[in-house]
Design an enzyme around this catalytic site. Sequence first.
Site, mmCIF file in Angstrom:
data_model
loop_
_atom_site.group_PDB
_atom_site.id
_atom_site.type_symbol
_atom_site.label_atom_id
_atom_site.label_comp_id
_atom_site.label_asym_id
_atom_site.label_seq_id
_atom_site.Cartn_x
_atom_site.Cartn_y
_atom_site.Cartn_z
ATOM 1 N N PHE A 1 0.621 -0.872 0.047
ATOM 2 C CA PHE A 1 0.124 0.035 0.132
ATOM 3 C C PHE A 1 0.867 0.787 0.178
ATOM 4 C CE2 PHE A 1 -2.488 -3.367 2.398
ATOM 5 C CZ PHE A 1 -3.085 -4.023 1.791
ATOM 6 N N GLU B 1 -5.890 1.122 -6.896
ATOM 7 C CA GLU B 1 -5.869 2.078 -6.604
ATOM 8 C C GLU B 1 -6.775 3.212 -6.558
ATOM 9 O OE1 GLU B 1 -1.655 3.836 -7.337
ATOM 10 O OE2 GLU B 1 -1.499 3.936 -5.270
ATOM 11 N N GLY C 1 -0.149 -9.225 -3.048
ATOM 12 C CA GLY C 1 -1.545 -8.945 -2.799
ATOM 13 C C GLY C 1 -2.589 -9.241 -3.745
HETATM 14 MO MO1 MOS Z 1 1.709 2.679 -4.159
HETATM 15 S S1 MOS Z 1 0.685 4.038 -2.362
HETATM 16 O O1 MOS Z 1 1.913 3.763 -5.092
HETATM 17 O O2 MOS Z 1 1.823 1.722 -3.402
#
Ligand code: MOS
Length: 742
Positions: free
Chosen positions: A253, A702, A479
């Site tokens: 993340f 995202e 993941g």
């Molecule tokens: Mo992402 S926040 O570019 O892993």
Amino acid sequence: MDGQAQSKDFSVKFTMDEAQPRVLDRMAQGLLGTAMDRPEGRMKVTGTAPYAAEYRREGLVHGMLVRSTITKGRVTGIDAEKVQSMDGVIAVMTGGPLVRNPAQGTAHEAPAQSLPEVFYVGQPVALVIAESFEQARHAAQALTVTYDRADGADVDPATASDTETPEDNVLSQGDIDTAMKEAAFAVDTRYSTPPHSSAAMEPHASVASWTDGRLELHGSYQMLRHNVAELADALGVDEADVRIHSPYVGGGFGAKLGIAPEAVAAAHAARELGRPVSVVLTRPQVFEMTMRRSETTQRLRLGSDAEGRLTALGHEDWVSNLPGEAFAEPTAQGTHFLYGGDNRYFAQTLARVHRPCAGSVRAPGEAVGMIALECAMDELAETSGIDPIDLRLRNLPETHPENGLPYSERGLEDCLREGAAKFGWDARTPAGTRLDGDWWIGMGVASAVRVNALMNSTARVTLNPDGTALCETDMTDIGTGSYAILTQIVGEMLGLDPGQVEVRLGDSDLPKSSGSGGSWGAQSCGSAVFLAAQEIRKQLAEKLDVAADDLTFKDGTVTCDNVQHDIGDLIETPLTCEGTLNPGDTADAFSIAGYGAHFAEVGVHRDTGEVRVRRMLGVFSIGRVLNEKTASSQCHGGMIWGIGSALTEEIMHDPSDGRIVNHNLAEYHLPVSLDVPDLDVVLLEDTRDDQANPIQAKGIGELGIAGAAGAIGNAIYNACGVRVRDFPATPDKIFPHLPETD
Ligand code: MOS
């Protein structure tokens, strides 16, 4: 494979300069896009997939980092002697590379052996090494560190004295003040969002050992080629002398985009001691020593004509980071190209504060910027009396409103319309009019948008005479499903059953990929694999003296002119091809982004202000879907993050010293199963973004979070008429404003 990259027979380099033919649509295997299970899924759920902290080496010892207890100043002494005599303790280290980067930057380089300067509570200042993890932890807790405290450490962005508004972060187009004055409908509103933690399930962990001057580190990282460079830089060695393994990563993340202090600590200590060293962060250390998302304050100005067409759009934001750190949450990133409006104003102000370092957390920018933008749009819809979906549809620009670039594939309108029909948007009633028992019920909508980036990426594919294939790249699977989609791309291109395809990832000695970050992994690395597999097809076609397009690859066979060959029979030795994808002109010639729409229905308790999300729908347009299951799962994950950012997640800093007070998963409230209702995800079918890359796919990691919390905020307003502008929307912010009921 061991050591350096093996040779390849052929390599192909490709630069994405123009729209590409939809080669994958002509393939016959029918594997790509299906909801194929993850090849490594069984290993993961049975606990046999090894994660970084589980690696064992002969003679392994354990390091525990020691955290600063002051906000700003300098370490004046470390009483190593006292802990040296404790059971199992081997060494106490400080200074040098250990504390070189309090977080991600290189701004605070400390000379070797010097006592560290301190910039925030929780910064690593020393490392205690012992025979066991428990002994190291015990000794670390007993270690006395003395400090010279500096005065005047700002910890609150609202009152910080050191702020900057770089000119690069200001954009003024037209005259927003006049446009706001002349607007038929106008909203000038402020929102705030708290700091967030990536809170990946797997804490950062590194096991390091050195052999003949070369470091081998089992870590948990997202972008190995960059992590190798960072680690080499921190340790003062050549990149060729660093090898990182991250075959399985329990969530990143953004927190694992760059190396964290435990990697440097483990590598440095292992070199000093001549023994393998493991350093695993505790959960509080993950909160403090790895990147948080900045809190934001945002001012949204929206002005429209009588039909709801935007004439003014302003998005100003205030964020923070440590002194010297370059990163600033790109809050308004999505606002620049989502909606029209001729008169525009953007400005970002960065406050320097002594809180743990701010950096990328899932969808940096849109994750929080879209909350404010989409709630402000809801305010404008309310003010103008225009349906929120209508209002959005009226404001989709023909071309990028600031630079005039054409959009590539923009499925937003379809997402909003399909979502409205599927969700039953028609049944929405005016705010505060629907009571179900003790619960006010409401619906909200928000657009989702996330920039789409393509990154340089290389992969190697080998076809073996036994009809199996091997795909190798230093790509990671955090993941997200990299193993699955790369298996599918190879299988689709070469006509192989997934059982015949092996994918090896997460070894920095393999061909260098984009890594996992910014939602670019699947499309960048996937394109490199596609190119390598395409080259194999081409080589086989040349052997048969036909064009590659005349061959059909299916179920382990290659058919040409009604003659069928077993694919392995076409080669006598393994055939290895390498593919490299480079972003080219299309990235500059088009506005390329993923789009979607979130719909939420919530209940707000009429006595307590408690919010329960009752159902949620996300409709997304992401170009080609590579794996229906893992793509949907990414969307589910993003939407759950949306529930967290709407209702519960918040890092709390002590106002006196900036320390993170709730640095554990008991008090940093992630949504749990009971907070998450049935989530419905729809991926628009048969969409292709021809400008994005040769596989026509776009990022999805995202997009699912962007806007999700906005839809929930808007649903809260629609339920009970309370507009929460300070997230998360905890009951204390709703309860005092609830309407009276009998
Ligand atoms: Mo992402 S926040 O570019 O892993």
